[in-house]
Scaffold this motif. Structure first.
Motif, short mmCIF file in Angstrom:
data_model
loop_
_atom_site.label_atom_id
_atom_site.label_comp_id
_atom_site.label_asym_id
_atom_site.label_seq_id
_atom_site.Cartn_x
_atom_site.Cartn_y
_atom_site.Cartn_z
N LYS A 83 0.83 -1.21 0.00
CA LYS A 83 0.00 0.00 0.00
C LYS A 83 0.86 1.26 0.00
CE LYS A 83 -3.90 -2.13 2.37
NZ LYS A 83 -4.69 -2.16 3.60
N TYR A 84 1.95 1.23 0.77
CA TYR A 84 2.88 2.36 0.82
C TYR A 84 3.51 2.61 -0.55
CZ TYR A 84 7.09 5.04 1.98
OH TYR A 84 8.07 5.99 2.01
N LEU A 85 3.97 1.55 -1.20
CA LEU A 85 4.60 1.70 -2.52
C LEU A 85 3.60 2.21 -3.55
CD1 LEU A 85 6.77 -1.53 -2.53
CD2 LEU A 85 7.62 0.82 -2.60
N ILE A 86 2.37 1.75 -3.47
CA ILE A 86 1.35 2.19 -4.43
C ILE A 86 1.00 3.65 -4.20
CG2 ILE A 86 -1.05 1.89 -5.14
CD1 ILE A 86 -0.69 -1.12 -4.55
N SER A 87 0.79 4.04 -2.95
CA SER A 87 0.35 5.40 -2.68
C SER A 87 1.47 6.43 -2.82
CB SER A 87 -0.28 5.50 -1.29
OG SER A 87 0.70 5.29 -0.30
N LYS A 88 2.66 6.13 -2.32
CA LYS A 88 3.74 7.12 -2.36
C LYS A 88 4.44 7.16 -3.71
CE LYS A 88 7.90 8.70 -0.08
NZ LYS A 88 7.70 10.10 0.00
N TYR A 89 4.71 6.01 -4.29
CA TYR A 89 5.51 5.96 -5.51
C TYR A 89 4.69 5.65 -6.77
CZ TYR A 89 9.40 5.99 -2.25
OH TYR A 89 10.28 6.34 -1.28
N LYS A 90 3.38 5.51 -6.62
CA LYS A 90 2.47 5.32 -7.77
C LYS A 90 2.85 4.12 -8.64
CE LYS A 90 0.55 9.31 -6.79
NZ LYS A 90 0.10 9.29 -5.43
N LEU A 91 3.06 2.97 -7.99
CA LEU A 91 3.32 1.75 -8.76
C LEU A 91 2.10 1.43 -9.60
CD1 LEU A 91 5.06 -0.90 -6.47
CD2 LEU A 91 6.06 0.51 -8.23
N ASP A 92 2.33 1.03 -10.81
CA ASP A 92 1.25 0.64 -11.72
C ASP A 92 1.01 -0.86 -11.52
OD1 ASP A 92 -0.59 0.28 -13.69
OD2 ASP A 92 0.65 1.09 -15.30
N MET A 93 0.01 -1.19 -10.73
CA MET A 93 -0.24 -2.57 -10.37
C MET A 93 -0.73 -3.42 -11.54
SD MET A 93 0.91 -2.83 -7.45
CE MET A 93 0.44 -4.50 -7.08
N GLU A 94 -1.11 -2.79 -12.63
CA GLU A 94 -1.48 -3.56 -13.82
C GLU A 94 -0.23 -4.09 -14.53
OE1 GLU A 94 -4.17 -1.36 -16.28
OE2 GLU A 94 -5.52 -0.98 -14.60
N LYS A 95 0.89 -3.43 -14.34
CA LYS A 95 2.14 -3.85 -14.97
C LYS A 95 3.00 -4.72 -14.04
CE LYS A 95 2.65 0.29 -17.84
NZ LYS A 95 3.50 1.47 -18.07
#
Length: 125
Positions: A47-59
């Motif tokens: 969750k931290y990586l997605i929110s802070k660094y905007k990881l594209d979870m589709e990729k």
């Protein structure tokens, strides 16, 4: 030499615990979510990586991300434990522990971000 062995043993032990307690349920939750039966329960690190660094979870390969998170967190915890045990004074060990937690966790997850950014798996903007 004893410190290195203790670090390695604690790393392996923490990694195995992480696999059982965090990664296993996250994988099961993800597979149930894809079948539409349950909400997603990402570990806090994801969750931290997605929110802070905007990881594209589709990729991003989710299982690979979970393994990277497990290795990173296990390394951080083992290293912080080793640092705290190396300090004799209790008060100083608490201060070293708090500073090490903040610096090491933020730094290590920034390295994970740089890894995914280099692979082009971060959303632009």
């Amino acid at each position: 030499m004893e410190e290195v062995i203790l670090f390695l043993l604690s790393f392996v032990f923490i990694f195995l615990l992480y696999q059982i307690i965090i990664i296993g349920p996250a994988k099961r939750s993800k597979s149930l979510k894809t079948r539409g039966k349950r909400k997603d329960k990402n570990p806090i690190e994801v969750k931290y990586l997605i929110s802070k660094y905007k990881l594209d979870m589709e990729k991003v390969n989710y299982n690979q991300l979970l393994q990277i998170v497990a290795i990173t967190s296990s390394f951080d915890i083992a290293l912080i434990g080793s640092l705290i045990m190396a300090v004799e004074d209790f008060f100083l060990s608490v201060v070293v522990g708090i500073v090490a937690i903040v610096v090491l966790i933020m730094g290590s997850y920034h390295l994970v971000y740089l890894f995914y950014k280099k692979k082009g798996m971060v959303k632009n903007g």
